[in-house]
Design an enzyme around this catalytic site. Structure first.
Site, PDB file in Angstrom:
ATOM      1  N   GLY A  97      46.219  37.611  49.842  1.00  0.00           N
ATOM      2  CA  GLY A  97      46.727  38.365  50.989  1.00  0.00           C
ATOM      3  C   GLY A  97      46.368  37.675  52.295  1.00  0.00           C
ATOM      4  O   GLY A  97      47.186  37.587  53.215  1.00  0.00           O
ATOM      5  N   GLN A 172      43.209  40.497  59.172  1.00  0.00           N
ATOM      6  CA  GLN A 172      44.399  39.739  58.770  1.00  0.00           C
ATOM      7  C   GLN A 172      45.521  39.935  59.784  1.00  0.00           C
ATOM      8  O   GLN A 172      46.201  38.989  60.164  1.00  0.00           O
ATOM      9  CB  GLN A 172      44.855  40.164  57.374  1.00  0.00           C
ATOM     10  CG  GLN A 172      43.865  39.751  56.291  1.00  0.00           C
ATOM     11  CD  GLN A 172      44.325  40.114  54.893  1.00  0.00           C
ATOM     12  OE1 GLN A 172      45.362  40.740  54.713  1.00  0.00           O
ATOM     13  NE2 GLN A 172      43.548  39.728  53.911  1.00  0.00           N
ATOM     14  N   ASP A 322      35.630  44.931  51.480  1.00  0.00           N
ATOM     15  CA  ASP A 322      35.758  44.328  50.143  1.00  0.00           C
ATOM     16  C   ASP A 322      34.562  44.665  49.248  1.00  0.00           C
ATOM     17  O   ASP A 322      34.569  44.334  48.064  1.00  0.00           O
ATOM     18  CB  ASP A 322      35.874  42.808  50.259  1.00  0.00           C
ATOM     19  CG  ASP A 322      37.203  42.379  50.878  1.00  0.00           C
ATOM     20  OD1 ASP A 322      38.174  43.164  50.816  1.00  0.00           O
ATOM     21  OD2 ASP A 322      37.265  41.264  51.436  1.00  0.00           O
TER      22      ASP A 322
HETATM   23  C1  S3P Z   1      40.143  39.225  55.379  1.00  0.00           C
HETATM   24  C2  S3P Z   1      40.279  40.471  55.914  1.00  0.00           C
HETATM   25  C3  S3P Z   1      40.199  41.719  55.113  1.00  0.00           C
HETATM   26  C4  S3P Z   1      39.616  41.466  53.723  1.00  0.00           C
HETATM   27  C5  S3P Z   1      40.157  40.219  53.088  1.00  0.00           C
HETATM   28  C6  S3P Z   1      39.860  39.009  53.952  1.00  0.00           C
HETATM   29  C7  S3P Z   1      40.257  38.047  56.280  1.00  0.00           C
HETATM   30  O1  S3P Z   1      41.502  42.247  54.994  1.00  0.00           O
HETATM   31  O2  S3P Z   1      39.859  42.568  52.883  1.00  0.00           O
HETATM   32  O3  S3P Z   1      39.592  40.009  51.817  1.00  0.00           O
HETATM   33  O4  S3P Z   1      39.883  36.940  55.869  1.00  0.00           O
HETATM   34  O5  S3P Z   1      40.719  38.215  57.421  1.00  0.00           O
HETATM   35  P1  S3P Z   1      42.119  43.208  56.141  1.00  0.00           P
HETATM   36  O6  S3P Z   1      42.074  42.452  57.391  1.00  0.00           O
HETATM   37  O7  S3P Z   1      43.533  43.497  55.745  1.00  0.00           O
HETATM   38  O8  S3P Z   1      41.258  44.428  56.131  1.00  0.00           O
END
Ligand code: S3P
Length: 439
Positions: A97, A172, A322
């Site tokens: 993701g 993210q 996480d």
């Molecule tokens: C991450 C942000 C988190 C986390 C993912 C890594 C990142 O997601 O759950 O494993 O590296 O920016 P979200 O920003 O959607 O919460």
């Protein structure tokens, strides 16, 4: 019929002891590849997490025109062309993701056309949270099958900065907008309701860009001027606190244990789990605190502890989003209930992590209450003796394997291959500490 792949953790029966090194941080590893590809010149990375998610992002960096070389274990060189080019084929982000969302933001800033896809799990995850603001900036997205789901084709370029108020604290989303904002005209402003991990802001500065950050309420406002170029640099990837959590959890719940994980990143936006464990009565100590690659790191030791259930403050969710699966596994051994609320985001991770943890823990004889945006784990004897579904989610698999080390009976997990996305060598590391986990 061949049996489904699975791994089984057996009750340890003796203390786990030893010192291990945390694998490289997944968030920083993804970013090092993406920033390296966008920058002009050479980026040397050391301590890169060589998990499947990152290897997919490294291949994407190459497909967008960078030269990516592996120089040795965890040592990589990315030579960027000062921008991304239209890739020749579909960008397959696998299970990641973070990879796909950040890459979509990066690509949106350049006059390129790129199609993104992923595995069955990634195809189920919402993408509009990122494509929505990028569309407002001027990028165009075509959904191949279903709106909000991969595969999607982006046509980038000609963006304008936006003033964006995030409704969920998500690094993210923030990162995708910032990466697009680098190549947009004017100013991009993001207001986060709560602080989420700030690796993108820190890395932008390390690559020579200016980013303004000012506190607003519980969160902050981030400002970035468009038209800033990135210059290659060196990146030293610290140990991932989200991965260190698994051997440390085993140290807390297996009687007599003492487990040390070296080189763990202690960025306060990532250490909510450690704070929570300490409030639960964990004997968790940090030694040898130092700076490395612009982050605080330290060696964390977990000794077997009599844990007590607590109400985890909802304001802590972003700093440990996480980590709730492994927190839930350790909470099963606590005295009293551990209440985890305000964590609806868990339902849109690599799996619906609330539902998977609730079902898995119940199968192991733990009393759990499920809520729409949270769950409550009642501590007590943990029977184990179950085979647990993981929906191909690495953290669900590792959480139940750690639980099995301190349960009365062995615990098996189905489809454990995804552990390699974030923690290649997990089984070997746990074995070095004295754990018995095998296929
Ligand atoms: C991450 C942000 C988190 C986390 C993912 C890594 C990142 O997601 O759950 O494993 O590296 O920016 P979200 O920003 O959607 O919460």
């Amino acid at each position: 019929m061949p049996s489904a792949p699975q791994l089984t953790a057996r009750p340890a029966g003796r203390p786990l002891t030893g010192t291990v090194r945390a694998p490289g941080d997944k968030s920083i590893s993804h970013r090092s590849m993406i920033f390296g590809a966008m920058a002009t010149g050479v980026t040397e990375v050391e301590g890169l997490l060589e998990g499947d998610d990152i290897l997919a992002t490294a291949r994407a960096a190459e497909a967008f025109g960078a030269t990516v070389e592996r120089l040795g274990e965890g040592r990589w060189r990315v030579t960027g062309q000062g921008g991304l080019k239209t890739p020749a084929s579909v960008i397959d982000c696998g299970n990641a993701g973070t990879g796909v969302r950040l890459l979509m933001g990066a690509a949106a800033g350049y006059p390129v056309t790129a199609t993104f896809d992923g595995d069955a799990s990634l195809r189920k995850r919402p993408m509009k949270r990122v494509t929505g603001p990028l569309t407002e900036m001027g990028a165009r997205f075509d959904w191949a099958a279903e709106e909000d789901r991969l595969p999607v084709t982006v046509q980038g370029g000609d963006l304008k900065g936006i003033d964006y108020l995030q409704t969920v604290a998500s690094a993210q989303i923030k990162s995708a907008i910032l990466l697009a904002g680098l190549n947009a005209s004017g100013e991009t402003v993001i207001t986060e309701p709560e602080k989420s991990r700030d690796h993108t802001e820190r890395m932008l500065r390390a690559f020579g860009a200016e980013v303004g950050v000012e506190p607003v309420g519980e969160g902050w406002k981030i400002t970035l001027n468009g038209g800033q170029a990135l210059t290659g640099t060196t990146v030293s990837v610290p140990g991932d606190p989200s991965s260190a959590a698994f051997p440390l959890a085993a140290g807390l719940i297996v009687p007599g244990s003492s487990v040390t994980v070296e080189g763990v990143m202690l960025n306060p936006l990532r250490t909510g789990l450690f704070d929570t464990w300490i409030e639960m009565g964990a004997d968790l100590t940090i030694a040898n605190e130092r700076e490395s690659g612009g982050e605080r790191i330290g060696d964390v030791t977990a000794r077997h502890s009599a844990l007590k259930g607590i109400v985890v403050p909802e304001s802590r969710a972003a700093s440990m989003i996480d980590e709730y699966p492994i927190l839930a596994a350790t909470a099963a051994f606590a005295e009293g209930a551990t209440v985890m609320r305000g964590v609806g985001e868990m339902r849109v991770k690599e799996s619906d992590r609330i539902s998977l943890m609730v079902n898995g823990l119940r199968a192991c004889g733990v009393r759990v209450e499920e809520e729409a945006e949270g769950f409550i784990v009642a501590g007590g004897p943990v029977k184990g003796g179950a085979t647990v579904a993981t929906a191909h989610d690495h953290r669900i698999a590792m959480s139940h394997l750690v639980l099995g080390l301190a349960a009365e009976q062995p615990v098996s997990v189905l489809d454990p291959e995804m552990i390699a996305t974030s923690f290649p060598g997990f089984v070997e590391m746990m074995s070095r500490l004295g754990a018995e986990i095998a296929g």
